[in-house]
Scaffold this motif. Structure first.
Motif, short mmCIF file in Angstrom:
data_model
loop_
_atom_site.label_atom_id
_atom_site.label_comp_id
_atom_site.label_asym_id
_atom_site.label_seq_id
_atom_site.Cartn_x
_atom_site.Cartn_y
_atom_site.Cartn_z
N VAL A 189 0.80 -9.54 -11.11
CA VAL A 189 0.72 -11.00 -11.24
C VAL A 189 -0.40 -11.35 -12.22
N GLU A 190 -0.26 -12.50 -12.84
CA GLU A 190 -1.26 -12.94 -13.81
C GLU A 190 -2.55 -13.36 -13.12
N GLU A 191 -3.67 -13.01 -13.73
CA GLU A 191 -5.00 -13.36 -13.22
C GLU A 191 -5.36 -14.74 -13.77
N GLN A 192 -4.78 -15.78 -13.16
CA GLN A 192 -4.92 -17.15 -13.68
C GLN A 192 -6.37 -17.61 -13.75
N THR A 193 -7.22 -17.10 -12.88
CA THR A 193 -8.62 -17.53 -12.87
C THR A 193 -9.36 -17.15 -14.15
N ASN A 194 -8.79 -16.27 -14.96
CA ASN A 194 -9.46 -15.84 -16.19
C ASN A 194 -8.93 -16.53 -17.45
N GLN A 195 -8.12 -17.56 -17.28
CA GLN A 195 -7.58 -18.25 -18.45
C GLN A 195 -8.70 -18.89 -19.28
N GLY A 208 -19.27 3.89 -28.21
CA GLY A 208 -20.04 3.10 -29.16
C GLY A 208 -19.57 1.68 -29.36
N ALA A 209 -18.43 1.31 -28.77
CA ALA A 209 -17.89 -0.04 -28.95
C ALA A 209 -18.61 -1.04 -28.05
N ASP A 210 -18.34 -2.31 -28.27
CA ASP A 210 -18.88 -3.40 -27.46
C ASP A 210 -17.71 -4.03 -26.69
N PRO A 211 -17.39 -3.51 -25.50
CA PRO A 211 -16.22 -4.01 -24.77
C PRO A 211 -16.48 -5.37 -24.12
N ILE A 212 -15.44 -6.19 -24.11
CA ILE A 212 -15.49 -7.50 -23.45
C ILE A 212 -14.36 -7.52 -22.42
N GLU A 213 -14.71 -7.60 -21.16
CA GLU A 213 -13.71 -7.49 -20.09
C GLU A 213 -13.12 -8.85 -19.71
N VAL A 214 -11.82 -8.98 -19.91
CA VAL A 214 -11.10 -10.17 -19.46
C VAL A 214 -9.77 -9.69 -18.85
N PRO A 215 -9.77 -9.30 -17.59
CA PRO A 215 -8.52 -8.85 -16.96
C PRO A 215 -7.49 -9.99 -16.94
N LEU A 216 -6.30 -9.69 -17.41
CA LEU A 216 -5.24 -10.71 -17.45
C LEU A 216 -4.24 -10.55 -16.32
N LEU A 217 -4.26 -9.40 -15.66
CA LEU A 217 -3.30 -9.13 -14.59
C LEU A 217 -4.03 -8.53 -13.39
N THR A 218 -3.35 -8.56 -12.26
CA THR A 218 -3.85 -7.87 -11.07
C THR A 218 -2.66 -7.35 -10.28
N PHE A 219 -2.90 -6.39 -9.39
CA PHE A 219 -1.84 -5.79 -8.59
C PHE A 219 -1.99 -6.20 -7.13
N LEU A 246 -10.78 -16.25 -21.07
CA LEU A 246 -10.13 -15.70 -22.26
C LEU A 246 -10.30 -16.63 -23.45
N ASN A 247 -10.04 -17.92 -23.26
CA ASN A 247 -10.16 -18.87 -24.37
C ASN A 247 -11.59 -18.96 -24.89
N ASP A 248 -12.56 -18.90 -23.99
CA ASP A 248 -13.96 -18.94 -24.42
C ASP A 248 -14.33 -17.68 -25.20
N VAL A 249 -13.87 -16.53 -24.74
CA VAL A 249 -14.16 -15.27 -25.43
C VAL A 249 -13.57 -15.26 -26.83
N LEU A 250 -12.32 -15.71 -26.94
CA LEU A 250 -11.67 -15.71 -28.25
C LEU A 250 -12.33 -16.69 -29.21
N PHE A 272 -1.89 -17.59 -21.81
CA PHE A 272 -3.18 -18.17 -21.43
C PHE A 272 -3.84 -18.95 -22.56
N ILE A 273 -3.52 -18.61 -23.82
CA ILE A 273 -4.19 -19.26 -24.95
C ILE A 273 -3.65 -20.68 -25.10
N ARG A 274 -4.57 -21.64 -25.13
CA ARG A 274 -4.16 -23.06 -25.12
C ARG A 274 -3.78 -23.58 -26.51
N SER A 275 -4.41 -23.07 -27.55
CA SER A 275 -4.21 -23.60 -28.89
C SER A 275 -3.23 -22.74 -29.69
#
Length: 261
Positions: A167-173, A29-40, A176-180, A202-205
């Motif tokens: 490793v960090e998923e830098q392409t999603n920085q 029932g939740a509203d998930p928002i996918e922002v992967p921060l890591l990858t293998f 993440l900031n836009d989602v937050l 990843f958070i700039r502010s």
């Protein structure tokens, strides 16, 4: 029937695992928002090439995660053949890892402790097996040292094989900031200390970082819980069983208590 209100839940799991967790949250029932921060990434290097070709040196394989099983298969198939390891018995941390061994390696784990921790696997092995066992400990680059320490304390000879890097998923920085800023998720989920490190990195502010600390923080287990506390979260939920499914059940229970259902 939905079990959760339509709360926005940030899913930060590595991209190889995000979709399944988000799907389970949506079904609840939740509203998930996918922002992967890591990858293998599988680690194919000279050491792993050498170890892959030395199966006869070992009689036990120890796995602490599903990822370890998956990337072990990839490394060994790259340099050698899994059939060379058929003589080894297998120990696994938790049923999820044991299931992965059956699915990926077509084997059944010989030892799975009742509790889902590396410490319990070390204790269970020490209680039933002698120190002459020759162990290959298969791990990732950020695996906790608990299992290695437990084996070392019981005088077991073992070698570590690091089969993947986190490793960090830098392409999603930016994502993440836009989602937050614009979607404002009410619940943040983390399944490792490294995902929390990436989140704040990843958070700039600095103001945005501080704002997150008041949100509900859902973590997979005590190690991640400790990392959440170090970063200043104070509304933390942790399940009794350290699985993604148990995280969702814990979140459902939290909202049921709030609504009185």
């Amino acid at each position: 029937m939905s079990r959760l209100p339509a709360v926005k839940v940030l899913v930060t799991r590595p991209k190889q695992q995000t979709a399944r967790f988000a799907e389970q949250l949506a079904l609840a029932g939740a509203d998930p928002i996918e922002v992967p921060l890591l990858t293998f990434r599988t680690r194919n290097d000279e050491r792993n090439q050498l170890l892959s070709q030395q199966a006869d040196r070992f009689n036990w394989l120890f796995f602490s995660s599903r990822n370890g099983v998956k990337h072990f298969q990839s490394v060994v198939n790259h340099y050698s053949h899994l059939d060379n390891w058929r003589h080894c018995r297998i120990a696994a941390v938790g049923q999820k890892t044991a299931n992965a061994i059956e699915e990926i390696l077509d084997r059944k784990a010989d030892l799975v402790p009742e509790a889902y921790t590396a410490d319990d696997l070390a204790d269970a092995f020490a209680a039933t097996h002698h120190a002459a066992s020759r162990i290959l400990l298969v791990q990732g680059s950020l695996s906790r040292p608990a299992l290695a320490n437990g084996l070392r304390q019981n005088d077991y000879a073992f070698e570590k094989m690091v089969v993947y890097d986190t490793v960090e998923e830098q392409t999603n920085q930016t994502l993440l900031n836009d989602v937050l800023e614009y979607e404002k998720p009410e619940v943040l989920t983390f399944t490792s200390p490294s995902s929390i490190e990436a989140f704040f990195g990843f958070i700039r502010s600095s103001c945005m970082k501080h704002t997150q600390l008041d949100k509900l923080c859902l973590v997979i287990g005590p190690t991640t819980e400790r990392a959440a506390k170090r970063h200043g979260f104070h509304n933390i939920l942790v399940p009794d069983v350290f699985t993604a499914e148990a995280m969702i059940d814990t979140l459902v229970h939290f909202y049921e208590q709030r609504t009185g259902d």
